[in-house]
Each structure stands twice: as structure tokens, then as C-alpha cells.
Design a protein around this motif. Sequence first.
Motif, PDB file in Angstrom:
ATOM      1  N   GLY A 183       0.840  -1.178   0.000  1.00 32.91           N
ATOM      2  CA  GLY A 183       0.000   0.000   0.000  1.00 32.91           C
ATOM      3  C   GLY A 183       0.880   1.234   0.000  1.00 32.91           C
ATOM      4  N   LEU A 184       0.251   2.397   0.056  1.00 32.32           N
ATOM      5  CA  LEU A 184       1.001   3.645  -0.095  1.00 32.32           C
ATOM      6  C   LEU A 184       2.040   3.824   1.006  1.00 32.32           C
ATOM      7  CD1 LEU A 184       1.481   6.298  -1.547  1.00 32.32           C
ATOM      8  CD2 LEU A 184      -0.386   7.301  -0.188  1.00 32.32           C
ATOM      9  N   VAL A 185       1.656   3.605   2.265  1.00 36.34           N
ATOM     10  CA  VAL A 185       2.586   3.808   3.381  1.00 36.34           C
ATOM     11  C   VAL A 185       3.764   2.846   3.275  1.00 36.34           C
ATOM     12  CG1 VAL A 185       2.860   3.696   5.883  1.00 36.34           C
ATOM     13  CG2 VAL A 185       0.782   4.707   4.901  1.00 36.34           C
ATOM     14  N   ARG A 186       3.465   1.557   2.994  1.00 40.14           N
ATOM     15  CA  ARG A 186       4.559   0.587   2.884  1.00 40.14           C
ATOM     16  C   ARG A 186       5.431   0.883   1.666  1.00 40.14           C
ATOM     17  NH1 ARG A 186       5.357  -4.431   5.269  1.00 40.14           N
ATOM     18  NH2 ARG A 186       3.206  -4.473   6.037  1.00 40.14           N
ATOM     19  N   ALA A 187       4.833   1.354   0.587  1.00 41.96           N
ATOM     20  CA  ALA A 187       5.616   1.697  -0.599  1.00 41.96           C
ATOM     21  C   ALA A 187       6.621   2.795  -0.292  1.00 41.96           C
ATOM     22  CB  ALA A 187       4.686   2.129  -1.728  1.00 41.96           C
ATOM     23  N   ILE A 188       6.188   3.788   0.475  1.00 38.12           N
ATOM     24  CA  ILE A 188       7.089   4.877   0.863  1.00 38.12           C
ATOM     25  C   ILE A 188       8.202   4.344   1.762  1.00 38.12           C
ATOM     26  CG2 ILE A 188       7.253   7.026   2.164  1.00 38.12           C
ATOM     27  CD1 ILE A 188       4.414   7.665   1.177  1.00 38.12           C
ATOM     28  N   LEU A 189       7.858   3.470   2.710  1.00 43.47           N
ATOM     29  CA  LEU A 189       8.862   2.894   3.608  1.00 43.47           C
ATOM     30  C   LEU A 189       9.858   2.035   2.831  1.00 43.47           C
ATOM     31  CD1 LEU A 189       6.637   1.899   6.669  1.00 43.47           C
ATOM     32  CD2 LEU A 189       8.261   3.801   6.513  1.00 43.47           C
ATOM     33  N   LEU A 190       9.355   1.250   1.872  1.00 37.85           N
ATOM     34  CA  LEU A 190      10.252   0.441   1.055  1.00 37.85           C
ATOM     35  C   LEU A 190      11.200   1.319   0.248  1.00 37.85           C
ATOM     36  CD1 LEU A 190       7.769  -2.295  -0.266  1.00 37.85           C
ATOM     37  CD2 LEU A 190       9.642  -2.633   1.350  1.00 37.85           C
ATOM     38  N   ALA A 191      10.666   2.436  -0.269  1.00 32.20           N
ATOM     39  CA  ALA A 191      11.506   3.364  -1.025  1.00 32.20           C
ATOM     40  C   ALA A 191      12.604   3.944  -0.150  1.00 32.20           C
ATOM     41  CB  ALA A 191      10.643   4.474  -1.613  1.00 32.20           C
ATOM     42  N   LEU A 192      12.250   4.302   1.094  1.00 33.99           N
ATOM     43  CA  LEU A 192      13.233   4.866   2.023  1.00 33.99           C
ATOM     44  C   LEU A 192      14.290   3.843   2.408  1.00 33.99           C
ATOM     45  CD1 LEU A 192      10.867   6.952   4.337  1.00 33.99           C
ATOM     46  CD2 LEU A 192      12.403   7.817   2.549  1.00 33.99           C
ATOM     47  N   ASN A 193      13.914   2.557   2.354  1.00 31.90           N
ATOM     48  CA  ASN A 193      14.863   1.489   2.718  1.00 31.90           C
ATOM     49  C   ASN A 193      15.674   0.999   1.533  1.00 31.90           C
ATOM     50  OD1 ASN A 193      14.226   1.431   5.437  1.00 31.90           O
ATOM     51  ND2 ASN A 193      12.492   0.043   5.122  1.00 31.90           N
ATOM     52  N   GLY A 194      15.547   1.692   0.386  1.00 35.64           N
ATOM     53  CA  GLY A 194      16.422   1.374  -0.732  1.00 35.64           C
ATOM     54  C   GLY A 194      15.808   0.597  -1.864  1.00 35.64           C
ATOM     55  N   ASP A 195      14.494   0.360  -1.845  1.00 32.75           N
ATOM     56  CA  ASP A 195      13.869  -0.397  -2.928  1.00 32.75           C
ATOM     57  C   ASP A 195      13.643   0.439  -4.188  1.00 32.75           C
ATOM     58  OD1 ASP A 195      13.816  -2.508  -1.214  1.00 32.75           O
ATOM     59  OD2 ASP A 195      11.752  -3.064  -1.646  1.00 32.75           O
ATOM     60  N   GLY A 196      13.835   1.750  -4.075  1.00 30.15           N
ATOM     61  CA  GLY A 196      13.627   2.618  -5.232  1.00 30.15           C
ATOM     62  C   GLY A 196      12.261   3.262  -5.170  1.00 30.15           C
ATOM     63  N   PHE A 197      12.234   4.567  -5.098  1.00 27.17           N
ATOM     64  CA  PHE A 197      10.983   5.296  -4.912  1.00 27.17           C
ATOM     65  C   PHE A 197      10.041   5.079  -6.102  1.00 27.17           C
ATOM     66  CE2 PHE A 197       8.368   9.207  -4.944  1.00 27.17           C
ATOM     67  CZ  PHE A 197       7.804   9.089  -3.680  1.00 27.17           C
ATOM     68  N   ALA A 198      10.574   5.165  -7.311  1.00 26.70           N
ATOM     69  CA  ALA A 198       9.734   5.036  -8.502  1.00 26.70           C
ATOM     70  C   ALA A 198       9.093   3.650  -8.586  1.00 26.70           C
ATOM     71  CB  ALA A 198      10.557   5.315  -9.753  1.00 26.70           C
ATOM     72  N   LEU A 199       9.893   2.590  -8.313  1.00 24.38           N
ATOM     73  CA  LEU A 199       9.363   1.238  -8.380  1.00 24.38           C
ATOM     74  C   LEU A 199       8.320   0.995  -7.296  1.00 24.38           C
ATOM     75  CD1 LEU A 199       9.317  -1.601  -9.547  1.00 24.38           C
ATOM     76  CD2 LEU A 199      11.285  -2.164  -8.094  1.00 24.38           C
ATOM     77  N   ALA A 200       8.589   1.483  -6.083  1.00 22.28           N
ATOM     78  CA  ALA A 200       7.650   1.286  -4.984  1.00 22.28           C
ATOM     79  C   ALA A 200       6.307   1.946  -5.282  1.00 22.28           C
ATOM     80  CB  ALA A 200       8.242   1.844  -3.687  1.00 22.28           C
ATOM     81  N   LEU A 201       6.338   3.184  -5.768  1.00 22.89           N
ATOM     82  CA  LEU A 201       5.090   3.869  -6.089  1.00 22.89           C
ATOM     83  C   LEU A 201       4.408   3.252  -7.312  1.00 22.89           C
ATOM     84  CD1 LEU A 201       5.760   7.660  -5.451  1.00 22.89           C
ATOM     85  CD2 LEU A 201       4.546   6.008  -4.028  1.00 22.89           C
ATOM     86  N   ARG A 202       5.203   2.721  -8.207  1.00 23.02           N
ATOM     87  CA  ARG A 202       4.633   2.053  -9.378  1.00 23.02           C
ATOM     88  C   ARG A 202       3.839   0.819  -8.949  1.00 23.02           C
ATOM     89  NH1 ARG A 202       8.737  -0.129 -13.892  1.00 23.02           N
ATOM     90  NH2 ARG A 202       7.336  -1.297 -15.250  1.00 23.02           N
ATOM     91  N   LYS A 203       4.392   0.064  -8.023  1.00 24.58           N
ATOM     92  CA  LYS A 203       3.679  -1.102  -7.513  1.00 24.58           C
ATOM     93  C   LYS A 203       2.372  -0.683  -6.854  1.00 24.58           C
ATOM     94  CE  LYS A 203       7.586  -4.222  -6.645  1.00 24.58           C
ATOM     95  NZ  LYS A 203       8.339  -4.970  -5.606  1.00 24.58           N
ATOM     96  N   TRP A 204       2.440   0.387  -6.064  1.00 21.26           N
ATOM     97  CA  TRP A 204       1.225   0.863  -5.395  1.00 21.26           C
ATOM     98  C   TRP A 204       0.174   1.275  -6.420  1.00 21.26           C
ATOM     99  CZ3 TRP A 204      -0.776   5.978  -5.449  1.00 21.26           C
ATOM    100  CH2 TRP A 204      -1.894   6.156  -4.636  1.00 21.26           C
ATOM    101  N   TRP A 205       0.585   1.984  -7.467  1.00 21.57           N
ATOM    102  CA  TRP A 205      -0.362   2.467  -8.464  1.00 21.57           C
ATOM    103  C   TRP A 205      -0.986   1.301  -9.248  1.00 21.57           C
ATOM    104  CZ3 TRP A 205      -3.468   6.172  -9.605  1.00 21.57           C
ATOM    105  CH2 TRP A 205      -4.009   6.275 -10.888  1.00 21.57           C
ATOM    106  N   VAL A 206      -0.181   0.326  -9.619  1.00 22.37           N
ATOM    107  CA  VAL A 206      -0.697  -0.838 -10.330  1.00 22.37           C
ATOM    108  C   VAL A 206      -1.687  -1.586  -9.439  1.00 22.37           C
ATOM    109  CG1 VAL A 206      -0.112  -3.051 -11.392  1.00 22.37           C
ATOM    110  CG2 VAL A 206       1.328  -1.055 -11.808  1.00 22.37           C
ATOM    111  N   GLY A 207      -1.350  -1.704  -8.144  1.00 25.30           N
ATOM    112  CA  GLY A 207      -2.261  -2.345  -7.206  1.00 25.30           C
ATOM    113  C   GLY A 207      -3.574  -1.597  -7.072  1.00 25.30           C
ATOM    114  N   LEU A 208      -3.504  -0.291  -7.106  1.00 24.38           N
ATOM    115  CA  LEU A 208      -4.704   0.537  -7.028  1.00 24.38           C
ATOM    116  C   LEU A 208      -5.593   0.316  -8.257  1.00 24.38           C
ATOM    117  CD1 LEU A 208      -5.857   2.698  -5.064  1.00 24.38           C
ATOM    118  CD2 LEU A 208      -4.859   4.428  -6.569  1.00 24.38           C
TER     119      LEU A 208
END
Length: 310
Positions: free
Chosen positions: A273-298
Motif C-alpha cells: 500500500g502507499l505507506v509501505r511503498a514509501i517505507l520500502l523506497a526509504l529502505n532502498g527499494d527505489g521510490f519510482a518502483l515502490a510507487l509504481r507497484k502501489w499504483w498498479v495495485g490501485l
Amino acid sequence: MKVSVIVPTYRRTADLERCIAALAAQCRRADEVIVIARGDDQPTRAWLKHHQTLPSSFALRVALVNTPGVVAAYNRGLDSATGEVICFTDDDAAPHPDWIERIALAFERDHALGGLGGRDIVHENGGILEGQKAAVGLVSWYGRPVGNHHIGYGPAREVDVLKAVNMAFRREAVGTLRFDPRLLGSGAQVHCEMAFSLDVGRRGWTLVYDPTLLVEHYPARRGDEDQRHVFNDKAFYNASFNLRLIMCEHLSTSGRWAFVTYSMLIGNRADPGLVRAILLALNGDGFALALRKWWVGLCAMHGAWQAAMR
């Protein structure tokens, strides 16, 4: 009890050979092993036609399907099987020698048992995935799924969901029930066994996970867009859509709305979800990829909600 085993396969003859060898080496052989092959899969059909190493007493037959995806293969298997117990395993798995014997005995002893599954020992990168989890095969009231079938431990216990690589069902519990053809994907159709397991459970049958019921699992390359450990928009959408459709139809009204909120805001690492996507981005997963996953899930949530309301 008469036991059928269903093995869907697609262009993985080396894996299939290992699986069939394991089924031929069972202490208690299946009354029938049905390999579900695609009509256009010439390598597999040729292998099945010319394979000469199986004992003459091994009851192997082939059923063909032309629709891509494991759902059509499973349903073709269910339509073809004649056993009172119907077992499923994957072509990239090798059941332990006591697999069928223990499955048949469990169904004979417990007449309320509708489905039985066990642990798949996953082989990856030259090793085995390690870990121990007590929580296996569960779906919370708000739709949070827990898998862990490959690292479950402890006594046999009731669960909500079985894993397709190592599961069996009583024919009486299945009846006319079939795997949901609305689920997306041209190969794996992720979460299809979740929907099927939940449907069997809703009919009043017990599902049991026994971590001592074992298959060796050698995850092979898939023949579709859903490749393991590689992000693909279409495959991600398909898996998210499938999960959301299942939850929209199986949860209570309050659970359904809680699931929508949970999946949009929290979710899990694989489907954030959005909150976890932001946390994953902060932990090095890549901000663009994390938000992309959230958007596709939405987007998948929107599609699944529409499908559930039809």
C-alpha cells in the motif's frame, strides 16, 4: 480409496521427468496420474509419447487443454479424474515416497476432511529456503493473507488455504466446484488455489496443513510474463487483481471495506500500500518502483471491484 494425481505442465520436460519418477516411486502408487499438457506443447507431448522408463503398472495418461493458464489445466484435470481423492502437484516438484499413502490414509480416517496440504521444500540458488513459521495458510478477517507453506512447522492443523504444489481434496468436497476462470494470467494465475480452498471451506469442509507431508520443490522458469523475482507490470496487475477479486467475494461486508483500506495504505512487501511503498523506497527499494507497484495495485483494486460487482 481411489487416488488421482493431477500434474499440469508446459514445456518443462526435464522437470516433468523428475516429477513422474517421484510419483512412480511412491510406496502406494496413485490409481491414475493425469498429466495436463497444452495442445501446442509439442516437446512435452513428444516426451510423453516416447518415454520408455516407466513401469508398465504405472497408470499415466494425458489430457490436453488449449486454453493458456493453470486454471484451465486444473479444471481439465478435475473433469478427467475419477478418484475419490484428487491430488495436485507441480511439474517442478517431486513428492516424497510416502506422499500418496499418507494422503489416502488421512482422508480414510477423517470423514470431515475436505482438503489436505503440506510443506514444499523450496530449492533455490543451490540451497534450501530456510525458516520456521507457525502461521500458515491463513486469511484474516480483513483480508491479510499468510502463506508460509514452504516453512511451516509444528503439528497438523486447520488452515484456510492450501498451496497447489502440495494439496489434495476429497471428490465429495469438490463436487462441481472448479477453479475460477475469471482469474488473470496466461500461466501461473497467482492465488487460484486460494480461491478454490476458500470455496471448499465455505462448503463446511475442513482443510488441514501437515508440515510433515513433503514434496521437494525446484521452482522452474515460468512460460508466461510472470517470472519469479522480476517485476513486470502485467504480471503484477494480474496477481493483485486476483487477490483483490478473491477478497471482495469471500470477506464479510465489514471485512471487505477493511481490506480495501488495508491494501491501499499498508499491504505487504510484495504488494504494498502507499505507506509501505514509501517505507520500502526509504529502505532502498527505489521510490519510482515502490510507487509504481502501489499504483498498479490501485488499478487492480478498481478492476477487481468491478468484476466482483457483475
